[in-house]
Structure formats: C-alpha cells, structure tokens
Motif scaffolding. Sequence first.
Motif, PDB file in Angstrom:
ATOM      1  N   VAL A   1      -3.260   3.902  -2.218  1.00 18.93           N
ATOM      2  CA  VAL A   1      -3.018   3.110  -3.423  1.00 18.93           C
ATOM      3  C   VAL A   1      -2.665   1.704  -2.971  1.00 18.93           C
ATOM      4  O   VAL A   1      -1.843   1.518  -2.048  1.00 18.93           O
ATOM      5  CB  VAL A   1      -1.875   3.703  -4.273  1.00 18.93           C
ATOM      6  CG1 VAL A   1      -1.514   2.765  -5.408  1.00 18.93           C
ATOM      7  CG2 VAL A   1      -2.271   5.062  -4.809  1.00 18.93           C
ATOM      8  N   VAL A   2      -3.252   0.715  -3.597  1.00 15.74           N
ATOM      9  CA  VAL A   2      -2.952  -0.678  -3.300  1.00 15.74           C
ATOM     10  C   VAL A   2      -2.286  -1.299  -4.519  1.00 15.74           C
ATOM     11  O   VAL A   2      -2.730  -1.091  -5.658  1.00 15.74           O
ATOM     12  CB  VAL A   2      -4.222  -1.456  -2.895  1.00 15.74           C
ATOM     13  CG1 VAL A   2      -5.299  -1.374  -3.968  1.00 15.74           C
ATOM     14  CG2 VAL A   2      -3.879  -2.922  -2.607  1.00 15.74           C
TER      15      VAL A   2
ATOM     16  N   PHE B   1       0.839  -1.197   0.000  1.00 16.80           N
ATOM     17  CA  PHE B   1       0.000   0.000   0.000  1.00 16.80           C
ATOM     18  C   PHE B   1       0.870   1.242   0.000  1.00 16.80           C
ATOM     19  O   PHE B   1       1.998   1.253   0.512  1.00 16.80           O
ATOM     20  CB  PHE B   1      -0.914   0.011   1.230  1.00 16.80           C
ATOM     21  CG  PHE B   1      -1.911  -1.117   1.255  1.00 16.80           C
ATOM     22  CD1 PHE B   1      -3.190  -0.940   0.780  1.00 16.80           C
ATOM     23  CD2 PHE B   1      -1.548  -2.363   1.740  1.00 16.80           C
ATOM     24  CE1 PHE B   1      -4.099  -1.981   0.800  1.00 16.80           C
ATOM     25  CE2 PHE B   1      -2.447  -3.409   1.756  1.00 16.80           C
ATOM     26  CZ  PHE B   1      -3.728  -3.217   1.283  1.00 16.80           C
ATOM     27  N   MET B   2       0.315   2.296  -0.599  1.00 17.80           N
ATOM     28  CA  MET B   2       0.924   3.618  -0.624  1.00 17.80           C
ATOM     29  C   MET B   2      -0.136   4.638  -0.242  1.00 17.80           C
ATOM     30  O   MET B   2      -1.341   4.406  -0.440  1.00 17.80           O
ATOM     31  CB  MET B   2       1.487   3.939  -2.012  1.00 17.80           C
ATOM     32  CG  MET B   2       2.450   2.896  -2.558  1.00 17.80           C
ATOM     33  SD  MET B   2       3.093   3.292  -4.206  1.00 17.80           S
ATOM     34  CE  MET B   2       4.316   4.526  -3.788  1.00 17.80           C
TER      35      MET B   2
ATOM     36  N   ALA C   1      -6.455   2.694  -7.076  1.00 16.66           N
ATOM     37  CA  ALA C   1      -6.669   3.842  -6.195  1.00 16.66           C
ATOM     38  C   ALA C   1      -7.801   3.529  -5.241  1.00 16.66           C
ATOM     39  O   ALA C   1      -8.848   3.002  -5.641  1.00 16.66           O
ATOM     40  CB  ALA C   1      -6.983   5.093  -7.021  1.00 16.66           C
ATOM     41  N   LEU C   2      -7.597   3.825  -3.989  1.00 16.81           N
ATOM     42  CA  LEU C   2      -8.621   3.628  -2.964  1.00 16.81           C
ATOM     43  C   LEU C   2      -9.174   4.993  -2.558  1.00 16.81           C
ATOM     44  O   LEU C   2      -8.442   5.984  -2.524  1.00 16.81           O
ATOM     45  CB  LEU C   2      -8.009   2.922  -1.746  1.00 16.81           C
ATOM     46  CG  LEU C   2      -7.461   1.511  -1.963  1.00 16.81           C
ATOM     47  CD1 LEU C   2      -6.921   0.957  -0.650  1.00 16.81           C
ATOM     48  CD2 LEU C   2      -8.513   0.586  -2.544  1.00 16.81           C
ATOM     49  N   PRO C   3     -10.470   5.054  -2.261  1.00 17.32           N
ATOM     50  CA  PRO C   3     -11.422   3.938  -2.131  1.00 17.32           C
ATOM     51  C   PRO C   3     -12.216   3.637  -3.385  1.00 17.32           C
ATOM     52  O   PRO C   3     -13.157   2.847  -3.340  1.00 17.32           O
ATOM     53  CB  PRO C   3     -12.345   4.439  -1.030  1.00 17.32           C
ATOM     54  CG  PRO C   3     -12.388   5.922  -1.260  1.00 17.32           C
ATOM     55  CD  PRO C   3     -11.040   6.321  -1.751  1.00 17.32           C
ATOM     56  N   SER C   4     -11.892   4.243  -4.508  1.00 18.00           N
ATOM     57  CA  SER C   4     -12.698   4.025  -5.708  1.00 18.00           C
ATOM     58  C   SER C   4     -12.367   2.725  -6.416  1.00 18.00           C
ATOM     59  O   SER C   4     -13.131   2.285  -7.276  1.00 18.00           O
ATOM     60  CB  SER C   4     -12.493   5.186  -6.691  1.00 18.00           C
ATOM     61  OG  SER C   4     -11.138   5.221  -7.117  1.00 18.00           O
TER      62      SER C   4
ATOM     63  N   LEU D   1       7.568   2.326  -8.685  1.00 18.96           N
ATOM     64  CA  LEU D   1       6.249   2.478  -8.096  1.00 18.96           C
ATOM     65  C   LEU D   1       5.899   3.959  -8.056  1.00 18.96           C
ATOM     66  O   LEU D   1       6.742   4.800  -7.721  1.00 18.96           O
ATOM     67  CB  LEU D   1       6.220   1.894  -6.679  1.00 18.96           C
ATOM     68  CG  LEU D   1       6.222   0.371  -6.560  1.00 18.96           C
ATOM     69  CD1 LEU D   1       6.200  -0.051  -5.096  1.00 18.96           C
ATOM     70  CD2 LEU D   1       5.054  -0.253  -7.311  1.00 18.96           C
ATOM     71  N   PRO D   2       4.673   4.277  -8.421  1.00 17.48           N
ATOM     72  CA  PRO D   2       3.571   3.357  -8.721  1.00 17.48           C
ATOM     73  C   PRO D   2       3.387   3.053 -10.204  1.00 17.48           C
ATOM     74  O   PRO D   2       2.456   2.353 -10.575  1.00 17.48           O
ATOM     75  CB  PRO D   2       2.363   4.119  -8.193  1.00 17.48           C
ATOM     76  CG  PRO D   2       2.712   5.555  -8.448  1.00 17.48           C
ATOM     77  CD  PRO D   2       4.186   5.668  -8.260  1.00 17.48           C
TER      78      PRO D   2
END
Length: 1281
Positions: free
Chosen positions: A1030-1031, A967-968, A1043-1046, A1088-1089
């Motif tokens: 970011v996961v 995760f970032m 991209a989190l949470p989308s 990354l990323p």
Amino acid sequence: MERAKRRFASALDGLRSLGKVEVTVDERIQSEHCAFFKIVRHGFPDDARCIAYDPVQRLLAIGTGHGTCRIIGDVGVDYLLRHETDHPVLHAQFLINEGGLITACANDMIHLWNFRQKRADIVHSLQLNKESVTCIHLPLQSKWLFVGTDKGNVYSVSVGTFQMSSYVINWNKAIDLSCRVHPGSVKQLSACPIDPSRLLIVFEKGVAVVWNLSTREADRFPLDPPIKCASWHYDGRQVMCGNVDGSVSIFNARRVNEPVQRSTPHGQGPCRAIHQLDWRHWSENNEQLVIFSGGMPTDDGVPVPALTLLKAARSATVLEMDNPILSFITLPMAPWPSSPQQPHAVVVLLKGDIMYIDLQKENYPCLESPHAMDLHESPVTAVSYHSECPSDLMGALALVGCKQRKKGFSDRQWPINGGVGREAASGYQELLITGHKDGTVRFWQSSGEHLQILYRLKTASHFERLEQSDQLKDVSHSVNSLHLCPESRLLLVTGQAGQSTLFRFNKTESTNTIAVVSLPSVCTMTSFNGQHSSDDRPGPSTCREMRRQKKFDSRETDVSTDTDEEEDNARIFPFKVRGAAVKRSPGFQPELICMLPWPSSSRAPPIQCAALNSAYGVIAIASQGGLALVDIAQCALIYAWATSELYGAEPTPNVQLNAQDSTSPPFSAEPSVSSPPTSPSLKGASSQTGIDILPASRTPQRAKTFTGKSRGGIGSIFRRNTSEMSPTAATNTREKYKGRGGENHEEENGHKEELERPVNANRSQSVKTGGGPGAIMRRLTNKKKAQVQRSHSFHEGPDGIDEATTAQDVRSQGGASPAPVGRSRTQDGMNSSKNSQRPLLAKAQSLMEPQQQNGDSSRESPREPSRPIPSTGPVPSPTSSQHSFERSSSNVRADYDGEFVSSLSFIHASTRKNDAKAGASLWVGTSNGACGGLSLLLPQDRLASTVVVAPSGTVVRNRGQVLHTSFMDGAFCLLAPAAEPFRDASRDSPDSIQQVVNRVRTKTTVSPTVSNSVDLEGSTNGSTSDISQVVIVVAEWEIRVLALPSFSLIFHHKCDEIPIVKALSTHVIGQPVLICLSAAGQIQVLSLPSLRPLLSHQLIPHSLEIDDPIVQKTVFSEHGLGVYMASPSEIEKFTVCAELGEQVDEALGELFVPVDMPEPPKQTSLLKGGLSALFSANSRQETVDLDTLFSDRDKPPSAATSMRSVAKMIPGPSISMDRAHQGGVSAGMAAQMAMQNLSERGERLNQVVDTTENLKNSAQSLSSRTGKLVEKYEKKKWYNF
C-alpha cells in the motif's frame, strides 16, 4: 429538468466511484489514544527582557518578550510559564523561599505565580487601569510589593490578597519644590536593608530620594549630576549611586545632600552613563565588590557593551561583551541584605545570550551551563529528529565528542542547582541534529527531557571560496537539510549554495581525499519556454553537463579541487573543494561532495529535497530544475533529468567497463522496456483515480553490441563524471562496495544483452560529423515514420485508470541511432512535422560527451587522469552526462513551468501497474502533484557497472504539491527502506551480499486487519490479485491510499478548506498513524490506512506556507514525538500520544524543594548598628507597623473605592497562597501533612480531655464548697448576725 439533473449527477458519482475499492479495516487506535502535550522547551529564551534569582531555592527566572517565563535550575530543571497573552514580561521577582514568582507584563498586569506544585499556576492578577508599571520591588520576607509607574507614583500591593493599598507616594511630594519639571517614570525601587520603612526611589530624569514611609518625608539627593541607578550598603548607612557622566558617588544615608566620595572609574574624560550598579561585600572586613554596566569612555566612538568589576585596591576589570547588556544579577551565598552576601557569581543577560561569570576565580572565567543556552550560537537553519536512535550510535557520538569540549570554562560546579530534575518519560534514545547558518552541524542528546551536546561537525572546513565568488550573492555555507541513516551512520548535508556533502562515521582517525561530482546544469533549469528548433538547440559548448575538477596548489600549499576553465562560462561554482589527503579526526568524515552550478551570479540553485539510501548506495538530489542520482560506490553521477523528463518510460543504460580489455570495452545496455511516454496533463481531462499509465512496449527491441576499438583506450572514450580519486580513496571505496549488489541481480542480468553496433563513419545518425569511436554515443528510441501519428488522447479503462496509447519504437534496419544534439534531424523522415509531434515530456536520454572540435575524427578524454590508472581491479564506469532538450511550441505547456521535485522516497516496491514483481525503487513527487516510481536495477559489481534507472511510466496525479510518500505491506504494517548495517572499517569485513528488502516498522500483532475480502480487479486482463503493498501519497489538498500493484484507490481524504504543509507516517501506541501539519498551524493525526481523523490541535499560532522556515524546522518522529522551533533560539518537544503525555506528567520533577531559611544575621557590634538594633523594634514589629501603615481598616471607604479605579484585582484559581499550596502539594508532602495534622489533632483532643477533667474537678469542688456554705448559713440563727 430537475429529475434529469439528478440523474446526471448520480451518473457522475458513479463514474467517480470507478476504480475505488471498498475496503473495511479494523483499526485498534481510537481518538482517546491521541492527545497533544508539550513536553519541554530547550534553548535560550527568545527576546529575553528580565531576570530574577532566588538565593535559597537557587532558581533563575528569565522573562521574555513573548509572554513566557523560563525557570531553570539543576540538570533537567527547565520549566516554562506561559501567560494568557503574548505581552512581554518586563519585570520578575521571586518570593524568596516561598515558591512564588511575581511577573509584570507590558499590558500593565501583575501576576502572582505559585510553583510549589508540579505545574505552576497563576494565583492572583492585578490590572492597572490608569498607569503603566515601570518597576517592582519586594523586600525579603515582606508582605507588601512596591510598584512604580510611568507617572512617577509608587503604590503598595498586598502579596497575600493582591489588593492595592491606599497608601500612595506621589511624585510631587517626593521631589523638591525647586524641581520645576516632572521627574519621569520610576526606574528603581530599593528598601533599606535594616530599616524597611525607608525606600530608595530613582526617577527617570536623574532625581533620587529616600522616602520615609512612617513620616512621609523625603531625603533628596543632589540633582547634579543626574543619578541613573543606586545600591545600598549592607549596613544601611550608605548609598552608592551611578551617574549619567560615568562617575560613582557614595552618600551618607542620613545626609544625602552632599556625596562623601566621588570617582570616575574609567578616567576623567567624558564617559557614558552607568545603567545598573550593584554594591556587594564578601565579609565584614569591608572587602567589597562593585559591579556596574556602562560608564565606558566616549572616545572609542561606537559604544562597547562592557561589565566593570571594581575590587579592593581600586583594581578595575572590564569584561567586554559581544551583545548589548540588558541586565545582570549577582548570585549571593546569603539571602539577607543586612549582612555581607558573599557573591560567588554574576549572571549577565545579553541581547540574544546569557553569561555566567565566576567571581571566585582569577580572571573571572565563565561557568559552563548544563542547559543548551547556546543552541542559537549560529542561527538554526535545519532540524532532524530521531526519537528511537540506536544506543551504540549515541555512545559513539559521545565518545568522539568528548574531545571537542570547549576550554576556558571554570571548573567549579554549576551554582544554580535548585529543583529536582525530570525523569525520562519515553525511555527512548532520542537524537536531535541541528544545522546552522555557519555550516556547523550539532548532535544533541534529548533523552530524559534534557538537551546535551554530543558532537559538533564543521561542514564548511572542506571548502574554499573562489576569488570570483566575492561577486556572487547569497554565498553561504548554511545547512539546508540533514539526512541521517542511523544504521549505516551515513550523513547527507545539503547547503544553501548548492553543495551536498556525504559523511561517513569513523571511530578512528583516517587520511582520505574527497571525491567531487559536478551535477549537470539541467538540475538548475527551472522551465523550458519558447520554441527550440534545430538551429537554436543548445550547442556543444552549452550542453556540457559535467565539469571535471582539476587540481592545483592553493595558498595553503595543499591540493584543492577547482572547476576547470572551459568555454561554458555560464557554469558558476562559489566554492572549491579541498582535495588534498588530510588527516581527519574521529567522527563524521567527508567522503563525497556534489556541486550544483549556479544559473547566474545573483541566484543560488536551491536544493528542494534530497534522499539517501545506504543499502542501495544511491543519493538523490532534487533542485528546482531536475533530479540527479549519484552512486556512492563509484562516487559518480548515475543520471540526471529535467523535471519534465521524469515521466518517461525508458531506462537509462547500464554501462560496464573491463579494464583488462581496454581496446574493446563492452557496452551493455538495458533493452527498451517501454515506449516513449505521453506526459500527463495535470490541468486537462483526467480520470477519477488520478493515475496515468504509460505502458511499456509489448515487443521489446533486441539490444545490439558495440565492438569498435578506440585509439585512446578506455580513457579516450568514456568520461567519468567526478573528480579524480587518489589510489587510497579508490581502494577504500572498492573495499566498501566489493561484491555488493541488490536482490534484483538476476532480474537485471536476465534483461541485459550486449549492444553490438558496427562503427560506420558514413552514417550520419550514428556518428556525429567528424566523429569517430570517441564521438557521442546516444541511446534513443526513434519514432515511427512520419505517416504514423501519435495520439495524445487518454482512454478510460474499465477500472478508471487513464491509459495513453502506445507507440512502438521502430528502429532502422541498420540499427542506426538518431542524430546527436545540435544537428537537424531531417533524414529518415525526421522532419519538422515529426518534431512537432514529440511528447510533451521527453524521456531521459544518455550520451557520452565528446570534445567539441569540428573536423576531428577522434578526441582525447577530458577525464584523462594525470596519473596512470591501475591495471588491476575494476575501473569505475562512466555515466551519462547530457540530455536532450528538443522541444517545439506544440509540446511546451505552461503547466510545467516551475515544476520541481518535492518528495523523494527509497523503497523496495513494485512501480509498474499490474506488475507484482517488486524491486528497489525511488518514488518521486513533484510540485504539480505527480507521483511515480523509478526502478533501480542494482548491478552485482558496483565498481564495474552503473545503476540502471527505469521509469515505470505510471504516474499518480494529486491535487497540490506532493509532500510525503510512505508504504505499508499487505498486513498494513508500515515499511522502511533497507539500510546497510554499520561496519567498522578497521575491524569488520564487508559482506558479500547486501540485502535490499524493506524493514517492517509495525508489529504484526498490533497492526490493523481487513474485515472483508479484498479482490482488486486488474486493469487490463480482468484477473484478481490481493494487496501486496500500500502506498500513501500525501499532497497539499488530498491524501490517497493506493493498493499495489493495481494502483487501485482504497482510501481517500480531502483537505478542501486548509491544505497540508508537512506530513509523516509514524506510530502511536504501536499503531500506524499519519501526522500532518496544516497551513493553519494545526497538528492533525489520521489513522492508517483508513485516514480516519483522530486529533486536531493548534501547534503554531499563525498561518503557514510550505516554504516557511518554521515548516522546515518542524520534524515528526516515531511514537508520536516531534520537535519544532518555537522561536529562533528555542526548540520545543511535543507528543500526540496520550499515554506518553500522561507519563510525562508523572515524570515531572519539582521546582520547589522545602528548604529551611538561613538564620538572620545578629547585630553584636555596637559600632555596626548594635545600638540601633537595641533601641529599635524587632523585625516582626516593623512588619506589623507596615501592615498597620498600609492597611485600609481605619480609613474611610472612599479611599478603598478610589484605589479600585487605579487597579483591579483578578482572582486566580485559588483565593490565597495557602490554599494554592494545599491544592498543589505532592503525594509525599500531602501524606506528611496529613500525619502532622493527625498528630496535632490528637494532641489537641488530649488537651481538651485534660481541660474537661480539670473543669469537672473544679465544678465538683465548687459544688461541695457551696453546699457547705449553704449548710453553715442555714444552721446559723438570725440573732447571730
């Protein structure tokens, strides 16, 4: 038609691009910042074949069967020489005090190495074409190398030019004419210590001769008994031979036809052959030492490898070895063979081991090596590497490990102390942890390119084997994986037999017991095939998932913990835990053990992966059948799922106990947050983004409260899924986790409502037949009525996200719960057609386990303790222990057969799509490519209530098995999960609140930046939101950056040709990168990323699979560092950082240190060779004679041409050793040589000036004399003659 195809293809490309957000990131790391460097190799050389020793430089060389040669010396002096091929190195010999090494490989190539420079290099190579090399010999300070071959011939090779001389000793000229058979290959060559022209040759079939190089004549030894080895006396007048029958004979070098003395050291009976013999002397008073291998009696049956030492007064010392002896070599004080060499130690090379024996101490103790040659004492099965370990942990390990030092070693200093050690290139505190087959765990300090043992931990000492375990196969304490939290000093060790042990570091001694958690058998089930109707569902006796540990007195009179004898005979445990309170030494002390039952007596349940988080107080253990979460605070099971149940969207209940009100325990549960899930089909129609969203119920059901009373109190209703804990252990655990909770307490308390259910024995759905307050209580979400059908189709959203149709949970008006396991659900519309429409992957369900007694309305608790529970303080809460496996043929698909959890990662992140609220979570990846998060709701009081686990319902689908998840944050800095700081139990007091926020691993000043604005479109309401996290999901065939949470895809990398088998997110020069190991054995570095390729280099020279042991023993760490098991007994460190690689080159030590050669011995006694020394030529004249003898200058060209057909010289990087030396000197030596050359040049110029001046004066004098003479003759008249 073609135009239509192109339009259709463009339309498909447009559909694929939906859901992917174009993001441009400015990354500072470039490809020139990455380079692959192998730093150092530790451990015993695998498949060792030969050894050599330089007594002046004090270096030891070990040749291996993999084409490598290790040179070791002082602490930190450990260098690896690699040949171009992998052919075994059969012979090795140093050029004494010259910085050279000669090696002979199995491909009949002889190499000359130069290690005067920092990195050794091959100067010359010689390839034999028609014969094979069987032995080599280089006398001290000789310019000629003798080479013996398999055909019995002996050749001579010039060391300076590596050209073969035409001088050949043919086997038919060396043996006697009476010998009618071929003598075999040459096994040993040895020159006379005082006469280099005499060469001792021992053949394979027992023939031995002394060949005179000058006269080309041979003195032949007797053929009976056959001779296997021989050694010269230092005065050159006698030869000692080891025979086939185990006897030792001494011959006069001038008359070898008859032995002067013969004896059998191990008796007169039949003995085995002596394979190697060495005759040494301590002083000129004839104090001698004879060392030989073999020669043991044959009466003992199986040959025992032994080394025999014969000292004065015929005293024999036999040293028996555990492994066969390959070779040995004595370490002398003086290098000259023509004087007493004063041996002080002997190095014995064994098969898989090496020993250093001190000859100066009584009983010959072993010398302790500073090099980690015992790394493979027990085979290495697991490796963990931390390149940036806290210094206080390193000091604590060294402090507790100093008391574990092995005894019985000699107190003398390490004798092989040549060279200059390496310097620490990285400057980090590096910790290496190895797990072994015997259950031991070793901690090594690998800083400064030196491997040093710090601490040993025995994990098998906490178990006892059961009597019935003798019938089990593969019962082993072998370590499967290691998980260390350096901040909290917690260590999780998983074993091959299904055991997992949690250790906590303690600086002082303590007396405690071990809590045991028996994991449900659901974790050992691998697939669900066939049709399960209401009649063939698992019955009460087979669904008992938890087994309590009972206590009894063992043979050692201590209290052991064993599984009780239940009717469930399918649950097999190979070990029982020593449960007595034992005084444990400082270090890592066991606190909790989790046991997996064996599915059968022939197969152990493999633990696929595990994870530990000290801040959350949770352990995750995944097997082939499912996943289990264990609470460290309560030492109890939180929940367990089958792998197929992980796709659910409904949380587990949060159970609370109140010890002060045992008559009406409150049972509070988390309300339903989502509808029953629709499992993703990995092989069916999928969206382009590979994300399945299982949405939550929009109308959450109101929880109710259960207020029934129990006749037996708390213990009769709830069963704690662990063994009984002693009051001391309970008190210690309570103090550790008192008042500890997560940051999401408010979130949990905001959602929790008490569940009130009136107890009604007439309702068949709430209470089982014959049940009462102590019967099974399950938390189920009912389906809609039979006429409401569930849709299994996925609808494509506007952003490319697959959304399953929601199905609201409709509970009955009376709040009745569904029927328990084992009962046919035929009431309230629960018919067979309804069961056939269950989702493919059932959600997790919790229930309390009853006593399986028909017709009894109450039961006694199976976890009732043998001693009363203290009335004060919180009581450990119960946990769920059973699961529902109701499936029909319509919802069982072959897609999920054999699916298991392959990746586990704790993190504080948002797990639900478009839900920006983050919390503690566990991200789970499976072998079928599914990846999703489980939300962890941490209660404020860990001892009064359990952790609630809520599946998010959002699944990221990938191609291939999920290997790694990292995760970032929004600034593209790598994140690490929260960790609990270490607290000394005797000094520090526990904190009131434990932080669970993530730790930022990347410095924000050097992190990548976004060059364009990023607006991610919501999947439901069309709103925009920025990237909060970011996961990075790494699977076999692709890497996704979401991209989190989308859950929008921002970067994607495909591995279409070669899959990935291992990956880790780390840093290179402070920049985040992803290091991957491909199935082709290549190291790949991606930025990354953006997943931009930076480096690809070969690490392992063969193809790999995910389950290969070498993949499990390859570990990446911070700063681009990593280690891997280069062989079963060697571990090698490498880096992918170019800057660190350059520092490693600069920090290299020196193998060769200029040392003056000791003075040669002086022959002063007439009785000991003085006359021969007076009347014979000096050593330099003998060398010149040998040069004249072997030189081809005066021989016809045909002789040199014939030798070219025998061997071919292959030049190395330099023409001669001198040029190689000039090209490989260090800066200080180069400056010194330049100053010396400048001084010599000045002296020569001065000499030239003086000579020129003298010549000028002489010329002037001659000119004046000539002028006077001419003038004299001109004035003289002609008649005066």
